[in-house]
Motif scaffolding. Sequence first.
Motif, PDB file in Angstrom:
ATOM      1  N   ARG A 193      45.038  10.851  94.114  1.00 41.52           N
ATOM      2  CA  ARG A 193      45.422  10.573  92.750  1.00 41.52           C
ATOM      3  C   ARG A 193      45.734  11.860  92.097  1.00 41.52           C
ATOM      4  O   ARG A 193      45.207  13.075  92.394  1.00 41.52           O
ATOM      5  N   ARG A 194      47.104  12.135  91.358  1.00 40.06           N
ATOM      6  CA  ARG A 194      47.188  13.306  90.678  1.00 40.06           C
ATOM      7  C   ARG A 194      46.304  13.331  89.402  1.00 40.06           C
ATOM      8  O   ARG A 194      46.029  12.628  88.658  1.00 40.06           O
ATOM      9  N   PRO A 195      46.072  14.591  88.893  1.00 37.80           N
ATOM     10  CA  PRO A 195      45.571  14.771  87.543  1.00 37.80           C
ATOM     11  C   PRO A 195      46.363  14.275  86.552  1.00 37.80           C
ATOM     12  O   PRO A 195      47.506  14.254  86.360  1.00 37.80           O
ATOM     13  N   ASN A 196      45.335  13.520  85.688  1.00 37.78           N
ATOM     14  CA  ASN A 196      46.108  12.973  84.538  1.00 37.78           C
ATOM     15  C   ASN A 196      46.200  14.008  83.425  1.00 37.78           C
ATOM     16  O   ASN A 196      45.189  14.177  82.397  1.00 37.78           O
ATOM     17  N   TRP A 197      47.423  14.600  83.475  1.00 42.20           N
ATOM     18  CA  TRP A 197      47.312  15.829  82.310  1.00 42.20           C
ATOM     19  C   TRP A 197      47.474  15.019  80.918  1.00 42.20           C
ATOM     20  O   TRP A 197      47.456  15.853  79.823  1.00 42.20           O
ATOM     21  N   THR A 198      48.286  14.118  80.675  1.00 41.58           N
ATOM     22  CA  THR A 198      48.442  13.404  79.612  1.00 41.58           C
ATOM     23  C   THR A 198      47.009  13.157  78.960  1.00 41.58           C
ATOM     24  O   THR A 198      47.077  13.488  77.678  1.00 41.58           O
ATOM     25  N   ALA A 199      46.147  12.460  79.426  1.00 41.36           N
ATOM     26  CA  ALA A 199      45.004  12.213  78.783  1.00 41.36           C
ATOM     27  C   ALA A 199      44.095  13.667  78.585  1.00 41.36           C
ATOM     28  O   ALA A 199      43.629  13.752  77.552  1.00 41.36           O
ATOM     29  N   ALA A 200      44.334  14.679  79.432  1.00 42.46           N
ATOM     30  CA  ALA A 200      43.772  16.053  79.360  1.00 42.46           C
ATOM     31  C   ALA A 200      44.136  16.440  77.644  1.00 42.46           C
ATOM     32  O   ALA A 200      43.560  16.858  76.884  1.00 42.46           O
ATOM     33  N   MET A 201      45.768  16.622  77.771  1.00 40.20           N
ATOM     34  CA  MET A 201      46.188  17.064  76.600  1.00 40.20           C
ATOM     35  C   MET A 201      45.899  16.212  75.457  1.00 40.20           C
ATOM     36  O   MET A 201      45.714  17.087  74.332  1.00 40.20           O
ATOM     37  N   VAL A 202      45.899  15.158  75.453  1.00 38.22           N
ATOM     38  CA  VAL A 202      45.627  14.279  74.041  1.00 38.22           C
ATOM     39  C   VAL A 202      44.188  14.670  73.799  1.00 38.22           C
ATOM     40  O   VAL A 202      43.682  14.882  72.799  1.00 38.22           O
ATOM     41  N   ALA A 203      43.154  14.692  74.803  1.00 33.62           N
ATOM     42  CA  ALA A 203      41.787  15.158  74.425  1.00 33.62           C
ATOM     43  C   ALA A 203      41.651  16.542  74.014  1.00 33.62           C
ATOM     44  O   ALA A 203      40.928  16.652  72.811  1.00 33.62           O
ATOM     45  N   ALA A 204      42.365  17.505  74.533  1.00 34.94           N
ATOM     46  CA  ALA A 204      42.398  18.786  73.729  1.00 34.94           C
ATOM     47  C   ALA A 204      42.962  18.798  72.302  1.00 34.94           C
ATOM     48  O   ALA A 204      42.351  19.546  71.547  1.00 34.94           O
ATOM     49  N   ILE A 205      44.073  18.139  72.039  1.00 37.54           N
ATOM     50  CA  ILE A 205      44.728  17.946  70.778  1.00 37.54           C
ATOM     51  C   ILE A 205      43.548  17.296  69.832  1.00 37.54           C
ATOM     52  O   ILE A 205      43.353  17.911  68.587  1.00 37.54           O
TER      53      ILE A 205
ATOM     54  N   ALA B 248      40.447  17.485  69.897  1.00 36.18           N
ATOM     55  CA  ALA B 248      39.189  18.480  69.840  1.00 36.18           C
ATOM     56  C   ALA B 248      39.521  19.425  68.964  1.00 36.18           C
ATOM     57  O   ALA B 248      38.823  19.795  68.176  1.00 36.18           O
ATOM     58  N   VAL B 249      40.825  19.881  69.113  1.00 38.70           N
ATOM     59  CA  VAL B 249      41.135  21.091  68.000  1.00 38.70           C
ATOM     60  C   VAL B 249      41.507  20.557  66.727  1.00 38.70           C
ATOM     61  O   VAL B 249      41.054  21.051  65.768  1.00 38.70           O
ATOM     62  N   VAL B 250      41.860  19.404  66.491  1.00 32.47           N
ATOM     63  CA  VAL B 250      42.303  18.811  65.293  1.00 32.47           C
ATOM     64  C   VAL B 250      40.714  18.605  64.483  1.00 32.47           C
ATOM     65  O   VAL B 250      40.634  18.585  63.461  1.00 32.47           O
ATOM     66  N   GLY B 251      39.938  17.987  65.284  1.00 31.69           N
ATOM     67  CA  GLY B 251      38.570  17.756  64.819  1.00 31.69           C
ATOM     68  C   GLY B 251      37.724  19.255  64.518  1.00 31.69           C
ATOM     69  O   GLY B 251      37.226  19.434  63.336  1.00 31.69           O
TER      70      GLY B 251
ATOM     71  N   LEU C 220      37.794  23.416  58.038  1.00 32.94           N
ATOM     72  CA  LEU C 220      38.320  23.601  56.610  1.00 32.94           C
ATOM     73  C   LEU C 220      37.357  22.786  55.343  1.00 32.94           C
ATOM     74  O   LEU C 220      37.127  23.381  54.430  1.00 32.94           O
ATOM     75  N   PHE C 221      36.791  21.710  56.187  1.00 32.36           N
ATOM     76  CA  PHE C 221      35.970  21.053  55.163  1.00 32.36           C
ATOM     77  C   PHE C 221      34.588  21.853  54.774  1.00 32.36           C
ATOM     78  O   PHE C 221      34.264  22.004  53.684  1.00 32.36           O
TER      79      PHE C 221
ATOM     80  N   LYS D   5      43.496  28.907  61.300  1.00 31.41           N
ATOM     81  CA  LYS D   5      45.111  28.803  61.291  1.00 31.41           C
ATOM     82  C   LYS D   5      45.733  29.411  62.246  1.00 31.41           C
ATOM     83  O   LYS D   5      46.622  28.606  62.929  1.00 31.41           O
ATOM     84  N   PRO D   6      45.533  30.305  62.717  1.00 34.33           N
ATOM     85  CA  PRO D   6      46.100  30.904  63.896  1.00 34.33           C
ATOM     86  C   PRO D   6      46.014  30.293  65.174  1.00 34.33           C
ATOM     87  O   PRO D   6      46.756  30.137  65.919  1.00 34.33           O
TER      88      PRO D   6
END
Length: 276
Positions: A115-127, A129-132, A138-139, A171-172
């Motif tokens: 099975r190939r690595p699921n890069w889509t799931a990893a990218m979504v999880a990283a985004i 985490a960063v947004v959270g 900010l809060f 922000k950076p």
Amino acid sequence: MSIGNFPEDGNSPENDRPSVGSALRQARIAAGLTVDEVSTSTRVRIPIVQGIEQDDFSRCGGDVYARGHIRVLARAVGLDPDGLIAQFDAEHGGRPAPTAPAPLFEAERIRPEPRRPNWTAAMVAAIVAVVGFVGFTLFSGGDGDSGSTVAEDSASPKASRTTPSRSPSSKPEDQDRPEPSDSAIAGVPADKVTVKLTAEGGQSWISAQDHNGRLLEEGVLREGDSKTFSDSKRIDLVLGNAGAIKLFVNGKEVKNVGNSGTVQRLSYTKGDPEAG
């Protein structure tokens, strides 16, 4: 002495007609073609061509795929494919339901495909985490700014310069993070051609070759199963039941691969999917 036709003497026109395999072999010889040349032009393997010419259809994987091979071989040697297929059906009891795959293909299916690595799931999880993290920062920074504003009136200039801290620093990090591109979401290498086949509308016979003509896979792909192939330049495909296949090339779905029961020959290279 009587003159007439006697069915029992075995000389009826139907008995004089050559078999499907003999007709294909005679037409090939008459056209001045070798088995290798027919195999190259039709992409049907040499042992299968030789077996069909000897009326041995066991290598085809079932009557459905035998009809597909007869059709392409007949066109290659200049025969009417419909007449040969009708003769094949008459000699093999009509059009039966697709037979079970040969044991060779069953053994190949049992071997798990890496099975190939699921890069889509990893990218979504990283985004996420960063947004959270940014939202939490900010809060938290918003609550602290109200206190620092009061302190700025009475504190020294040095203190006022050190208070605005956490919200700008976050922000950076958010700005430097690249947006997910099409290639990242697809999860496939950009320097190769990658083809994924999934049998969704039934089973299908498949064949895959690399740009050197080396056979990567040949057999029956059962419903629900998937196969993935990669090459540095080109992938050549033959689909025995094109309507049953869901096809992704270089991470993008190819629509309208073909109708159910039809044989399709396709070639794909690097970049956007383009049928060969």
